[in-house]
Design a protein around this motif. Structure first.
Motif, mmCIF file in Angstrom:
data_model
loop_
_atom_site.group_PDB
_atom_site.id
_atom_site.type_symbol
_atom_site.label_atom_id
_atom_site.label_comp_id
_atom_site.label_asym_id
_atom_site.label_seq_id
_atom_site.Cartn_x
_atom_site.Cartn_y
_atom_site.Cartn_z
ATOM 1 N N GLU A 161 2.090 1.695 -3.645
ATOM 2 C CA GLU A 161 1.000 2.177 -4.510
ATOM 3 C C GLU A 161 0.731 3.665 -4.268
ATOM 4 O O GLU A 161 0.483 4.433 -5.198
ATOM 5 C CB GLU A 161 -0.277 1.380 -4.228
ATOM 6 C CG GLU A 161 -0.196 -0.050 -4.728
ATOM 7 C CD GLU A 161 -1.401 -0.897 -4.339
ATOM 8 O OE1 GLU A 161 -1.708 -1.844 -5.064
ATOM 9 O OE2 GLU A 161 -2.018 -0.627 -3.292
ATOM 10 N N THR A 162 0.785 4.047 -2.988
ATOM 11 C CA THR A 162 0.509 5.454 -2.655
ATOM 12 C C THR A 162 1.599 6.368 -3.202
ATOM 13 O O THR A 162 1.324 7.458 -3.714
ATOM 14 C CB THR A 162 0.376 5.598 -1.128
ATOM 15 O OG1 THR A 162 -0.608 4.684 -0.694
ATOM 16 C CG2 THR A 162 -0.011 7.016 -0.713
ATOM 17 N N THR A 193 8.300 9.411 -8.949
ATOM 18 C CA THR A 193 8.832 8.711 -10.127
ATOM 19 C C THR A 193 10.215 8.119 -9.879
ATOM 20 O O THR A 193 10.812 7.524 -10.784
ATOM 21 C CB THR A 193 8.927 9.674 -11.336
ATOM 22 O OG1 THR A 193 9.681 10.812 -10.902
ATOM 23 C CG2 THR A 193 7.561 10.097 -11.831
ATOM 24 N N THR A 222 2.501 8.844 2.371
ATOM 25 C CA THR A 222 2.117 10.241 2.154
ATOM 26 C C THR A 222 2.984 11.163 3.025
ATOM 27 O O THR A 222 3.479 12.200 2.567
ATOM 28 C CB THR A 222 0.616 10.427 2.499
ATOM 29 O OG1 THR A 222 -0.124 9.509 1.711
ATOM 30 C CG2 THR A 222 0.143 11.837 2.209
ATOM 31 N N ARG A 278 3.412 5.893 -5.842
ATOM 32 C CA ARG A 278 3.245 6.048 -7.299
ATOM 33 C C ARG A 278 2.012 6.894 -7.617
ATOM 34 O O ARG A 278 2.073 7.764 -8.483
ATOM 35 C CB ARG A 278 3.113 4.678 -7.970
ATOM 36 C CG ARG A 278 4.411 3.888 -8.044
ATOM 37 C CD ARG A 278 5.470 4.593 -8.894
ATOM 38 N NE ARG A 278 6.669 3.760 -9.056
ATOM 39 C CZ ARG A 278 7.910 4.186 -8.911
ATOM 40 N NH1 ARG A 278 8.174 5.456 -8.592
ATOM 41 N NH2 ARG A 278 8.932 3.378 -9.092
ATOM 42 N N SER A 279 0.914 6.674 -6.887
ATOM 43 C CA SER A 279 -0.281 7.442 -7.248
ATOM 44 C C SER A 279 -0.116 8.913 -6.886
ATOM 45 O O SER A 279 -0.768 9.776 -7.464
ATOM 46 C CB SER A 279 -1.560 6.840 -6.650
ATOM 47 O OG SER A 279 -1.455 6.837 -5.270
ATOM 48 N N ALA A 280 0.824 9.206 -5.961
ATOM 49 C CA ALA A 280 1.098 10.617 -5.643
ATOM 50 C C ALA A 280 2.091 11.232 -6.628
ATOM 51 O O ALA A 280 2.481 12.385 -6.478
ATOM 52 C CB ALA A 280 1.639 10.721 -4.219
ATOM 53 N N GLY A 281 2.542 10.427 -7.586
ATOM 54 C CA GLY A 281 3.418 10.984 -8.625
ATOM 55 C C GLY A 281 4.900 10.775 -8.385
ATOM 56 O O GLY A 281 5.728 11.336 -9.108
ATOM 57 N N ALA A 306 -0.402 3.446 3.431
ATOM 58 C CA ALA A 306 -0.694 4.614 2.606
ATOM 59 C C ALA A 306 -0.315 5.909 3.336
ATOM 60 O O ALA A 306 0.279 6.827 2.763
ATOM 61 C CB ALA A 306 -2.184 4.619 2.242
ATOM 62 N N GLU A 325 2.933 -2.544 -13.185
ATOM 63 C CA GLU A 325 2.714 -1.119 -13.475
ATOM 64 C C GLU A 325 3.357 -0.202 -12.442
ATOM 65 O O GLU A 325 3.631 0.959 -12.720
ATOM 66 C CB GLU A 325 1.210 -0.825 -13.510
ATOM 67 C CG GLU A 325 0.616 -1.035 -14.884
ATOM 68 C CD GLU A 325 -0.890 -0.887 -14.863
ATOM 69 O OE1 GLU A 325 -1.418 -0.126 -14.032
ATOM 70 O OE2 GLU A 325 -1.531 -1.572 -15.687
ATOM 71 N N LEU A 326 3.576 -0.732 -11.242
ATOM 72 C CA LEU A 326 4.173 0.115 -10.194
ATOM 73 C C LEU A 326 5.666 0.327 -10.425
ATOM 74 O O LEU A 326 6.279 1.196 -9.794
ATOM 75 C CB LEU A 326 3.955 -0.514 -8.812
ATOM 76 C CG LEU A 326 2.507 -0.585 -8.328
ATOM 77 C CD1 LEU A 326 2.428 -1.368 -7.021
ATOM 78 C CD2 LEU A 326 1.929 0.817 -8.144
ATOM 79 N N ARG A 342 0.832 -1.213 0.000
ATOM 80 C CA ARG A 342 0.000 0.000 0.000
ATOM 81 C C ARG A 342 0.861 1.256 0.000
ATOM 82 O O ARG A 342 0.503 2.275 -0.595
ATOM 83 C CB ARG A 342 -0.949 -0.013 1.201
ATOM 84 C CG ARG A 342 -2.105 -0.967 1.031
ATOM 85 C CD ARG A 342 -3.019 -0.567 -0.143
ATOM 86 N NE ARG A 342 -3.713 0.672 0.115
ATOM 87 C CZ ARG A 342 -4.918 0.764 0.662
ATOM 88 N NH1 ARG A 342 -5.579 -0.330 0.963
ATOM 89 N NH2 ARG A 342 -5.463 1.928 0.889
#
Ligand code: FAD
Length: 414
Positions: free
Chosen positions: A18-19, A26, A307, A21-24, A303, A69-70, A15
């Motif tokens: 994933e967080t 790179t 963050t 990557r989803s926060a951008g 998560a 994808e991650l 988790r």
């Protein structure tokens, strides 16, 4: 380009990745995991997987293409052995050393063993997929299974083994199952669900030894009684997996001690999941800090830690992790759900149903304020109680609330 290392490739670690990557984020994310497998889900290990209803593919936490994808760098089957927060490096058992700009620690827990536990075939613990596979291969119709420890994992394994036709005995040292987690009254009520389903639940008994010759044959109690066993499941809890952190300088006390932001001290080191001890603002009036072993918590903390780590790297504001807490457990047809923090020292009121019918709802209060809502096959009463727990509702107001929501509907007007 920044480099984040996540140690512990399971629920909280996934988790977190994933967080990020989803926060951008790179940069590089390296996932270090002591087990060989890609992340999988543990709850089915004592339920559908142990029952033989699910296969390995179904317990995967994510489909392979979702993980691909991650774009993670995987280091699997290799444990982290130490952490140096000055040089910002994690040492691995294969001699490698990986440096990080940010670190997330999510190494969960290790199963406890009995002090004199012999190394005999047929003795099992249940934490990993490999443990569950080994155990399920040994349970069949008529297998005599002795479960040592009436905690959640032991009871779930007992229920699944019984459903597969095994003859199951549960041994518990305290006077009722689940005392530490649920208190004596509710623990006994859940134990009664097992007895009604044909499991022998023996409380207040101490195991003296587990005996056999190459393979286990019996368990001997301190009273001298012996119980024949083909399979023994030792379910006496877990200890946070902190051994690799002993020289790190982080504060270790039954877990890694963190602040409310899940930060472990060094600015870019965060912790999540079963290994974390943190002050949960919602319950600090009853417990200065806590460590919990619940699926939902590990997922949310993974998560949250990610963050806050990004905020630390970017110099932006972090937020505290404040949680009502939730867990579930399935044992026979009892769907146990609990919001909040049940404890053995709480006042317990049954507010709906009746434990003897196997379907009930109870509330826990400490210092006259609601701390938990437990439902056994009562989903409609538990989940809507979240706001009551967040609001520090008094016991009286909680009792009035449940009296209202469980009142029979008024008779239709004439
Ligand atoms: C059989 C079973 C059934 C459960 N059922 C429920 C349920 O019904 N409801 C519920 O709420 N919760 C349940 N749980 C609890 C839930 O699964 C856990 O709370 C959750 O898995 C915790 O996630 P985590 O990522 O913190 O730790 P874990 O899932 O324990 O993962 C930690 C990972 O770190 C790895 N690791 C450890 N040390 C190192 C090291 N030094 N280096 C690298 N890697 C390391 C471990 O091998 C492991 O893969 C169950 C647990 C088990 C075992």
């Amino acid at each position: 380009m920044q480099n984040i290392v996540i140690v512990g490739a399971s629920l909280a670690g996934t988790r977190a990745a994933e967080t990020l990557r989803s926060a951008g984020f790179t940069g590089t994310i390296t996932m270090v995991g002591a087990e060989q497998q890609k992340p999988y889900d543990r709850p089915p290990l004592s339920k559908n997987y142990l029952a033989g209803d699910w296969d390995e593919e179904r317990v995967a936490l994510r489909k392979p293409e979702v993980l691909d994808e991650l774009n993670l760098t995987w280091k699997l089957g290799v444990a982290a052995t130490s952490l140096d927060t000055t040089s910002r490096t994690v040492a691995l058992a294969n001699g490698e050393s990986i440096s990080y700009d940010g670190l997330i620690i999510a190494t969960g827990g290790d199963v406890r063993r009995l002090p004199n536990q012999p190394d005999l075939a047929g003795i099992h613990t249940l934490r990993t997929l490999d443990d569950a596979t080994a155990l399920r291969n040994e349970i069949a119709e008529g297998t005599r299974v002795v479960v040592i420890g009436a905690g959640f994992i032991g009871l779930e394994a007992a229920a699944t083994a019984k459903k597969r036709g095994a003859e199951v005995t549960v041994l518990e040292g305290l006077e009722a199952p689940l005392i530490r987690a649920m208190g004596a009254e509710m623990g006994a009520a859940i134990g009664a669900v097992h007895e009604r389903n044909g499991v022998a639940v023996r409380c207040g008994v101490q195991v003296a030894s587990i005996n056999g010759d190459a393979r286990v044959t019996e368990v001997t109690l301190t009273s001298g009684e012996t119980i024949a066993a083909d399979v023994v499941i030792v379910g006496i809890g877990v200890s946070p997996a902190t051994t690799w952190l002993e020289s790190s300088g982080l504060t270790l006390r039954d877990g890694v001690v963190c602040d409310a932001h899940l930060n472990a001290g060094p600015a870019t080191v965060f912790v999540a999941g079963d290994i974390l001890r943190w002050p949960n603002e919602l319950f600090m009036d009853v417990e200065a800090d806590m460590r919990v072993e619940h699926w939902t918590n590990a997922a949310e903390q993974g998560a949250h830690a990610a963050t806050n780590l990004l905020a630390a790297l970017n110099g932006t504001e972090q937020t505290p992790y404040v949680a009502v807490l939730f867990f579930w457990s399935d044992q026979f047809d009892a769907r146990i759900q609990c919001l909040g923090r049940p404890s053995a020292n709480a006042v317990v009121d049954v507010v709906a149903g009746n434990p003897s019918d196997g379907k009930w709802c109870a509330i826990y209060s400490v210092n006259n304020r609601l701390t938990a809502v437990l439902g056994v096959s009562q989903p409609k009463l538990v989940m809507p109680s979240r706001a009551l727990l967040s609001a520090h509702t008094s016991r009286e107001d909680a009792l009035a609330h449940f009296a209202r929501v469980t009142a029979p509907p008024p008779p239709p007007a004439a």
